[in-house]
Design a protein around this motif. Structure first.
Motif, PDB file in Angstrom:
ATOM      1  N   ALA A   1      -1.933   0.376  -4.476  1.00  0.00           N
ATOM      2  CA  ALA A   1      -1.338   0.713  -3.187  1.00  0.00           C
ATOM      3  C   ALA A   1      -1.334  -0.531  -2.311  1.00  0.00           C
ATOM      4  CB  ALA A   1      -2.109   1.846  -2.517  1.00  0.00           C
TER       5      ALA A   1
ATOM      6  N   ALA B   1      -2.605   7.691  10.355  1.00  0.00           N
ATOM      7  CA  ALA B   1      -1.795   7.051   9.320  1.00  0.00           C
ATOM      8  C   ALA B   1      -2.697   6.566   8.197  1.00  0.00           C
ATOM      9  CB  ALA B   1      -1.020   5.887   9.914  1.00  0.00           C
TER      10      ALA B   1
ATOM     11  N   ARG C   1      -1.660  -1.162   4.620  1.00  0.00           N
ATOM     12  CA  ARG C   1      -0.770  -1.135   5.783  1.00  0.00           C
ATOM     13  C   ARG C   1      -1.007  -2.346   6.675  1.00  0.00           C
ATOM     14  NH1 ARG C   1      -1.314   1.814  10.552  1.00  0.00           N
ATOM     15  NH2 ARG C   1      -3.141   2.781   9.638  1.00  0.00           N
TER      16      ARG C   1
ATOM     17  N   ALA D   1       9.450   2.080   2.465  1.00  0.00           N
ATOM     18  CA  ALA D   1       9.990   2.746   3.648  1.00  0.00           C
ATOM     19  C   ALA D   1       9.316   2.225   4.913  1.00  0.00           C
ATOM     20  CB  ALA D   1       9.793   4.258   3.528  1.00  0.00           C
ATOM     21  N   TYR D   2       8.022   1.936   4.844  1.00  0.00           N
ATOM     22  CA  TYR D   2       7.274   1.446   6.004  1.00  0.00           C
ATOM     23  C   TYR D   2       7.836   0.120   6.517  1.00  0.00           C
ATOM     24  CZ  TYR D   2       3.237   0.209   8.885  1.00  0.00           C
ATOM     25  OH  TYR D   2       2.422  -0.146   9.936  1.00  0.00           O
TER      26      TYR D   2
ATOM     27  N   LEU E   1      -0.690   2.540   1.172  1.00  0.00           N
ATOM     28  CA  LEU E   1       0.588   3.201   0.936  1.00  0.00           C
ATOM     29  C   LEU E   1       1.054   2.993  -0.497  1.00  0.00           C
ATOM     30  CD1 LEU E   1       2.350   1.899   4.172  1.00  0.00           C
ATOM     31  CD2 LEU E   1       1.307   4.138   3.847  1.00  0.00           C
ATOM     32  N   GLU E   2       1.604   4.042  -1.085  1.00  0.00           N
ATOM     33  CA  GLU E   2       2.186   3.917  -2.417  1.00  0.00           C
ATOM     34  C   GLU E   2       3.504   3.164  -2.313  1.00  0.00           C
ATOM     35  OE1 GLU E   2       2.406   7.833  -4.055  1.00  0.00           O
ATOM     36  OE2 GLU E   2       0.229   8.067  -4.084  1.00  0.00           O
ATOM     37  N   ARG E   3       4.085   2.808  -3.462  1.00  0.00           N
ATOM     38  CA  ARG E   3       5.268   1.946  -3.508  1.00  0.00           C
ATOM     39  C   ARG E   3       6.406   2.453  -2.628  1.00  0.00           C
ATOM     40  NH1 ARG E   3       5.703   1.156  -8.713  1.00  0.00           N
ATOM     41  NH2 ARG E   3       4.998  -0.978  -8.580  1.00  0.00           N
ATOM     42  N   ASP E   4       6.792   3.701  -2.787  1.00  0.00           N
ATOM     43  CA  ASP E   4       7.912   4.211  -1.998  1.00  0.00           C
ATOM     44  C   ASP E   4       7.565   4.288  -0.516  1.00  0.00           C
ATOM     45  OD1 ASP E   4       6.108   6.273  -2.547  1.00  0.00           O
ATOM     46  OD2 ASP E   4       7.661   7.824  -2.537  1.00  0.00           O
ATOM     47  N   GLN E   5       6.322   4.620  -0.198  1.00  0.00           N
ATOM     48  CA  GLN E   5       5.895   4.659   1.200  1.00  0.00           C
ATOM     49  C   GLN E   5       5.882   3.256   1.805  1.00  0.00           C
ATOM     50  OE1 GLN E   5       2.071   6.432   0.442  1.00  0.00           O
ATOM     51  NE2 GLN E   5       2.759   8.453   1.145  1.00  0.00           N
ATOM     52  N   ALA E   6       5.389   2.280   1.045  1.00  0.00           N
ATOM     53  CA  ALA E   6       5.320   0.905   1.528  1.00  0.00           C
ATOM     54  C   ALA E   6       6.723   0.354   1.776  1.00  0.00           C
ATOM     55  CB  ALA E   6       4.569   0.019   0.541  1.00  0.00           C
TER      56      ALA E   6
ATOM     57  N   SER F   1      10.925  -0.820   6.034  1.00  0.00           N
ATOM     58  CA  SER F   1      12.376  -0.603   6.193  1.00  0.00           C
ATOM     59  C   SER F   1      13.203  -1.282   5.110  1.00  0.00           C
ATOM     60  CB  SER F   1      12.844  -1.072   7.579  1.00  0.00           C
ATOM     61  OG  SER F   1      12.166  -0.371   8.579  1.00  0.00           O
TER      62      SER F   1
END
Length: 101
Positions: free
Chosen positions: A52, A10, A55, A21-22, A14-19, A24
């Motif tokens: 970013a 992993a 995580r 989603a991470y 994380l980028e904005r959309d990934q963060a 929830s």
């Protein structure tokens, strides 16, 4: 002949959309929490305009959230018990090894 190893892990940032989603959350909700400083702020990469979220900081933030006493909403996608008709229950009791339709 050299081969390039394929790393499967992993990402640490994380980028904005990934963060979003991470954790929830939707992107707009996540952005609103970040702007209100109620969620971790992003980190800026040196000599770039790229940011970013770490995580590890998102994990720590999630662990620090208070537990909820609310149950999940009704439609969570969890499997539901099948409702058998009275005739199916009687048929199963009469012939327990027979398959019912």
């Amino acid at each position: 002949m050299s081969t390039t190893p394929v790393l499967q892990f992993a990402p640490a940032a994380l980028e904005r959309d990934q963060a979003a989603a991470y954790v929830s959350l939707g992107i707009s909700t996540f952005e609103r929490l970040v702007q209100a400083r109620r969620a971790p702020l992003p980190r800026m990469f040196p000599d770039t305009r790229r940011v970013a979220w770490l995580r590890s900081e998102l994990d720590a933030w999630l662990l620090g959230l208070p537990p909820s006493n609310l149950l999940p909403p009704e439609n969570t996608g969890a499997p539901k018990r099948s409702r058998k008709t009275k005739a199916q229950i009687i048929a199963q009791q009469v012939a327990p090894n027979a398959q019912t339709a």
